[in-house]
Design an enzyme around this catalytic site. Structure first.
Site, PDB file in Angstrom:
ATOM      1  N   LEU A 198      42.930  42.197  46.161  1.00 34.47           N
ATOM      2  CA  LEU A 198      42.880  40.732  46.057  1.00 34.47           C
ATOM      3  C   LEU A 198      41.494  40.306  45.594  1.00 34.47           C
ATOM      4  CD1 LEU A 198      44.419  39.487  49.431  1.00 34.47           C
ATOM      5  CD2 LEU A 198      45.426  39.157  47.195  1.00 34.47           C
ATOM      6  N   HIS A 199      41.421  39.304  44.726  1.00 37.83           N
ATOM      7  CA  HIS A 199      40.103  38.749  44.411  1.00 37.83           C
ATOM      8  C   HIS A 199      40.156  37.346  43.805  1.00 37.83           C
ATOM      9  CE1 HIS A 199      41.091  39.866  40.274  1.00 37.83           C
ATOM     10  NE2 HIS A 199      40.110  39.090  39.893  1.00 37.83           N
ATOM     11  N   ARG A 200      41.324  36.908  43.329  1.00 35.88           N
ATOM     12  CA  ARG A 200      41.409  35.614  42.654  1.00 35.88           C
ATOM     13  C   ARG A 200      41.054  34.472  43.607  1.00 35.88           C
ATOM     14  NH1 ARG A 200      42.525  36.010  36.948  1.00 35.88           N
ATOM     15  NH2 ARG A 200      43.420  38.081  36.706  1.00 35.88           N
ATOM     16  N   LYS A 230      33.471  39.699  48.452  1.00 32.35           N
ATOM     17  CA  LYS A 230      33.480  38.251  48.727  1.00 32.35           C
ATOM     18  C   LYS A 230      34.490  37.893  49.813  1.00 32.35           C
ATOM     19  CE  LYS A 230      36.694  36.398  45.236  1.00 32.35           C
ATOM     20  NZ  LYS A 230      36.813  35.488  44.078  1.00 32.35           N
TER      21      LYS A 230
END
Length: 346
Positions: A198-200, A230
Site C-alpha cells: 500500500l502507498h497511494r 510513511k
C-alpha cells in the site's frame, strides 16, 4: 561522447532506470550522469536499490530536507535540480514515471531548455485528483520524446493531440528487467501467503486504511506486507489493531520482492509497478483502486479492481498456478535497446 542525465528519486525509478543505465554505461557513445532527488530518503526505499543495481560514483544526491510539506519539498527539488543541471550541462535528460521527482525534473529541465525523454509516457487514470496523474500530464507536455509502454498509452497521447513524431511505442523497461531477473529466482511449490503493498494517498487516509486492514483477517491466509515508511510512521497506523494473519516486514530489495511475488498465492496492491510485476511473473493481482493505468491487464482478467473492498476477493475464481501471459502488452523485452538506438539517432 554524449552526456545523458538521468533524474530519479524513488523506489520505482531506481528499478525503471537501472537496466537502461547499465546498458548505456557499456556504450562508447554515452556517459551517464545521475541525479537522485532523495524523495525516498528511507534506506530501505533508496540505498538498498542503489547498492543492488550498482549505481556507481556518477550519482549526485540532492540534500532535500526531511519533514517538509509536499509543496515545499517540490519547490526545493525544482530549485536544486535546476542548479545541478546547469553545472552538468547534459546533451539530453531522461525522466521516469510519474512521481514528484518526475514533475520537478520536467519543470526544471524545461526552464533550462534541456531536451527531455520521458520513459513511461502516455499513462492516464483520468483522475486529476491523483498526484501521479498531475505529474505525468505535465511530464508528457514538457518532454520532447515520449516513450510509451503500451498501445493504450499511445492512444492516450494521440487523443490529446501530441505530435506523432514525438511518440515511440517501445514497451516497458520494467518488463525487460523482470524477465532478466526472473531467471535467477527460486520457485517453490507451496504458496502459503498473499503479498500486499500500500502507498497511494487515498488508501493511507485513516478511514480507508482502517477498512483495508480490518478486513484482511477474513482472507484467513498469511499476508506478507512490506510496509511503506510513511504508513509505518503515521499516527493513524499505530492506533489500528492488526489482524493475526498479517506479517509486517520492512521494504525489500528488488530481487527479494520479485521472489515474494512469484511464490505468493496472489498479490494485493495499489502499486502500478507491482501490478505489472505480478503479471510479468504469472501471478494474479487485486488492485486497491477504482481505476488503473494498466488497463490491458484488467481486460485480460489477470488483475481485478476492487477499490478498498478486500471482501470482493472471495468472489473471484483464480488459478493457484502461475499463468503464462499470452500477449506481449509491454514490448518484446528489448525496450532498453530501442531507447539506446533512439538516443544515438538523436
Amino acid at each position: 561522447m554524449k552526456k545523458i542525465l538521468h533524474i530519479i528519486g524513488t523506489r520505482p525509478q531506481y528499478i525503471k532506470s537501472s537496466i537502461l543505465i547499465k546498458k548505456l554505461s557499456k556504450s562508447k557513445f554515452f556517459k551517464n550522469v545521475v541525479i537522485d532527488t532523495s524523495q525516498h530518503f528511507d534506506k530501505n526505499m533508496s540505498d538498498i536499490f542503489l547498492k543492488e543495481f550498482k549505481f556507481s560514483s556518477f550519482i549526485t544526491k540532492l540534500n532535500i530536507k526531511k519533514n517538509l510539506s509536499r509543496i515545499t519539498r517540490l519547490a526545493q527539488m525544482i530549485k536544486l535540480l535546476g542548479e545541478c543541471q546547469k553545472k552538468i550541462n547534459p546533451d539530453i535528460a531522461i525522466i521516469y514515471g510519474d512521481t514528484d521527482s518526475t514533475l520537478a525534473a520536467a519543470i526544471s529541465l524545461k526552464k533550462n531548455d534541456i531536451k527531455t525523454v520521458h520513459v513511461e509516457a502516455g499513462l492516464r487514470s483520468y483522475d486529476n485528483n491523483m498526484p501521479e496523474e498531475q505529474n505525468r500530464i505535465v511530464a508528457d507536455n514538457f518532454s520532447d520524446y515520449l516513450i510509451a509502454p503500451t498501445k493504450t498509452a499511445v492512444r492516450n497521447l494521440l487523443k490529446e493531440n501530441f505530435d506523432k513524431k514525438k511518440i515511440f511505442m517501445f514497451g516497458d523497461t520494467m518488463y525487460d528487467l523482470a524477465i532478466n531477473t526472473s531467471k535467477e529466482l527460486e520457485i517453490k511449490t507451496s504458496n502459503e501467503y498473499i503479498l500486499m503493498t500500500l502507498h497511494r494517498d487515498k488508501n493511507t487516509e485513516k478511514k480507508n486504511l482502517n477498512k483495508i486492514i480490518e478486513s484482511l483477517s477474513k482472507l484467513k491466509t498469511k499476508i506478507i506486507w512490506p510496509i511503506h515508511p510513511k504508513i509505518k510512521n503515521s499516527k493513524d497506523f499505530k492506533k489500528i489493531k492488526l489482524p493475526k494473519n498479517l506479517d509486517i516486514i520492512d521494504p525489500l530489495s528488488y530481487k527479494d520482492n520479485l521472489s515474494l511475488v512469484i511464490n505468493s498465492k496472489f498479490v494485493i496492491t495499489d502499486s502500478g509497478g507491482l501490478q505489472k510485476e505480478a503479471f510479468f511473473l504469472g501471478k494474479y493481482s487485486f488492485i486497491l483502486r477504482d481505476e488503473t493505468e494498466w488497463i490491458e491487464i484488467v481486460k485480460d482478467k489477470k488483475s481485478f479492481l476492487i477499490g478498498s473492498k478486500i471482501d470482493l476477493i472471495k468472489n473471484f475464481k483464480i488459478s493457484k498456478k502461475r499463468f503464462k501471459p499470452k500477449k506481449s502488452f509491454f514490448g518484446s523485452g528489448d525496450t532498453t535497446d530501442k531507447i539506446i538506438k533512439l538516443l544515438k539517432n538523436i
